[in-house]
Design an enzyme around this catalytic site. Structure first.
Site, PDB file in Angstrom:
ATOM      1  N   CYS A   1       0.823  -1.206   0.000  1.00  0.00           N
ATOM      2  CA  CYS A   1       0.000   0.000   0.000  1.00  0.00           C
ATOM      3  C   CYS A   1       0.864   1.267   0.000  1.00  0.00           C
ATOM      4  O   CYS A   1       1.488   1.588  -0.995  1.00  0.00           O
ATOM      5  CB  CYS A   1      -0.983  -0.043   1.167  1.00  0.00           C
ATOM      6  SG  CYS A   1      -2.444   0.982   0.908  1.00  0.00           S
TER       7      CYS A   1
ATOM      8  N   HIS B   1      -3.696  -5.062   0.334  1.00  0.00           N
ATOM      9  CA  HIS B   1      -3.417  -5.547   1.683  1.00  0.00           C
ATOM     10  C   HIS B   1      -3.475  -7.067   1.720  1.00  0.00           C
ATOM     11  O   HIS B   1      -4.550  -7.650   1.868  1.00  0.00           O
ATOM     12  CB  HIS B   1      -4.435  -4.983   2.679  1.00  0.00           C
ATOM     13  CG  HIS B   1      -4.308  -3.524   2.936  1.00  0.00           C
ATOM     14  ND1 HIS B   1      -4.356  -2.972   4.200  1.00  0.00           N
ATOM     15  CD2 HIS B   1      -4.123  -2.479   2.101  1.00  0.00           C
ATOM     16  CE1 HIS B   1      -4.219  -1.651   4.121  1.00  0.00           C
ATOM     17  NE2 HIS B   1      -4.082  -1.343   2.848  1.00  0.00           N
TER      18      HIS B   1
ATOM     19  N   GLU C   1      -2.614  -9.104   4.000  1.00  0.00           N
ATOM     20  CA  GLU C   1      -2.813  -9.732   5.310  1.00  0.00           C
ATOM     21  C   GLU C   1      -4.253 -10.182   5.515  1.00  0.00           C
ATOM     22  O   GLU C   1      -4.554 -10.909   6.460  1.00  0.00           O
ATOM     23  CB  GLU C   1      -2.374  -8.785   6.434  1.00  0.00           C
ATOM     24  CG  GLU C   1      -3.372  -7.723   6.838  1.00  0.00           C
ATOM     25  CD  GLU C   1      -3.572  -6.658   5.783  1.00  0.00           C
ATOM     26  OE1 GLU C   1      -4.702  -6.118   5.673  1.00  0.00           O
ATOM     27  OE2 GLU C   1      -2.607  -6.358   5.050  1.00  0.00           O
TER      28      GLU C   1
END
Length: 382
Positions: free
Chosen positions: A266, A356, A358
């Site tokens: 990001c 992202h 995660e």
């Protein structure tokens, strides 16, 4: 922001955009006034992770999903120690949460943390307006902040607020002191993670892979990074305009000079873009949500990914670029609008993505990127 916690359930509220458009509804969360950049999130779930994502600092988030708050708030899902959104806009808040992990209602949590919101407005119309006109400054007013104050006076307050373009915000949300997230199981590697607004799940995903993560403040220097003797360096997500992040760019250039394995997500992707000599620019309304299609150009595979960004890297899609650190290319691209979603160097171990991986909250299509980072560190060690 000024807030009160009384009367939120019944207080009238108004949302005022900087172009003069007004939406009227009811207060949700704290009563008072708040300002920020109006943006919309297309995720149908994961509102707790959205609220606590530091990348939403100084933004008023409009939820496109009409029904919000049905699973309440728990103590396991926050991505940081507090709610970071400047304001919250929903159409139809849940009257009663229902989930076995719920500890309190979303409305109660917003009141507790002083987050001013508004409900009962046509969020579909507001989202279409932002898509057509672009993200813009906004104010939400309720209670005494709204009573007896004319629309023109409220609009004047909104237009007096700073723009997101040119905002240097990462140091405002990052940790002030370094800390360590230990490896889960056997320790295999040490990573220095520069916190520009990191989400809690990110070091956890690395820890699951045997990485001891040293999380450093946004103001960390190259010397701070190498003081932990890292096998790899990570640059996190975060808020604000990457054009202001001269410090992190200089640190990343120091890492690139040493050819240490590097991974950015990001804001970290934008920092890598700048470090390589590319420009950045503000998107009209950005990418926010957990359902954005991205193509990995090396494999042709399409991933459904979690996003939260209003800026992007200006790099050529049709060629390999020569940089001060070797050849670089765009590795991932958004299938909605061809925005650069990833970069990689071809002559040293460095890569980044704009989304992202995660997956908090979000799909797991991009989890392999942490494994790719591990592979780079394994190859470097070998």
């Amino acid at each position: 922001m000024t807030t009160s916690t009384r009367g939120a359930a019944k207080a009238p509220a108004v949302l005022v955009l900087e172009d003069g458009r007004i939406f009227r509804g009811r207060a949700y969360g704290a009563v008072g006034e708040t300002f920020g950049e109006a943006v919309f999130s297309t995720g149908m779930t994961g509102y707790q992770e959205t609220l606590t994502d530091p990348s939403y600092h100084r933004q008023v988030v409009v939820m496109t999903a009409p029904h919000v708050g049905n699973t309440g708030v728990n103590d396991e899902d926050p991505e940081s120690s507090r709610i970071w959104v400047a304001g919250y806009v929903v159409r139809d808040p849940a009257r009663v949460p229902s989930n076995w992990r719920s500890r309190r209602s979303l409305d109660e949590e917003l009141v507790k943390q002083g987050v001013v919101g508004i409900s009962g407005i046509d969020t579909r119309a507001l989202t279409r307006h932002l898509r057509e006109r672009g993200a813009m400054r906004v104010g939400i007013f309720s209670g005494e902040a709204w009573t007896g104050v004319g629309d023109e006076a409220l609009l004047a307050k909104v237009t007096a607020q700073p723009h997101m373009k040119g905002a240097n915000l990462s140091a405002e949300v990052a940790t002030q002191e370094a800390y360590v997230v230990p490896a889960i199981g056997e320790k295999r590697f040490t990573v220095a993670a520069v916190d520009l607004g990191i989400k809690g799940m990110t070091p956890h995903r690395m820890a699951e892979r045997g990485i001891e993560v040293h999380v450093l403040p946004a103001t960390a220097t190259v010397e701070d990074v190498y003081a932990v003797e890292p096998d790899g360096v990570f640059f996190s997500n975060g808020p604000g305009d990457p054009a202001t992040a001269d410090g992190p760019v200089a640190v990343m250039q120091g890492v690139l000079e040493r050819k240490t394995p590097l991974f950015g997500i990001c804001f970290g992707n934008q920092i890598l873009g700048r470090a390589l000599g590319f420009g950045t620019y503000k998107l009209k309304y950005g990418h926010r949500g957990i359902n954005q299609p991205v193509q990995d150009r090396s494999t042709g595979k399409v991933e459904i990914t979690a996003h939260n960004h209003g800026f992007a890297v200006d790099a050529p899609l049709d060629k390999v670029s020569e940089t001060a650190y070797g050849r670089a290319e765009v590795s991932h691209v958004c299938l909605n609008d061809n925005v650069v979603e990833g970069l990689q160097l071809l002559d040293q171990p460095a890569f980044s993505v704009q989304y992202h991986p995660e997956a908090a909250a979000g799909p797991h299509d991009a989890a392999y990127l942490f494994d790719r980072f591990v592979s780079l560190m394994e190859a470097e060690r070998a």
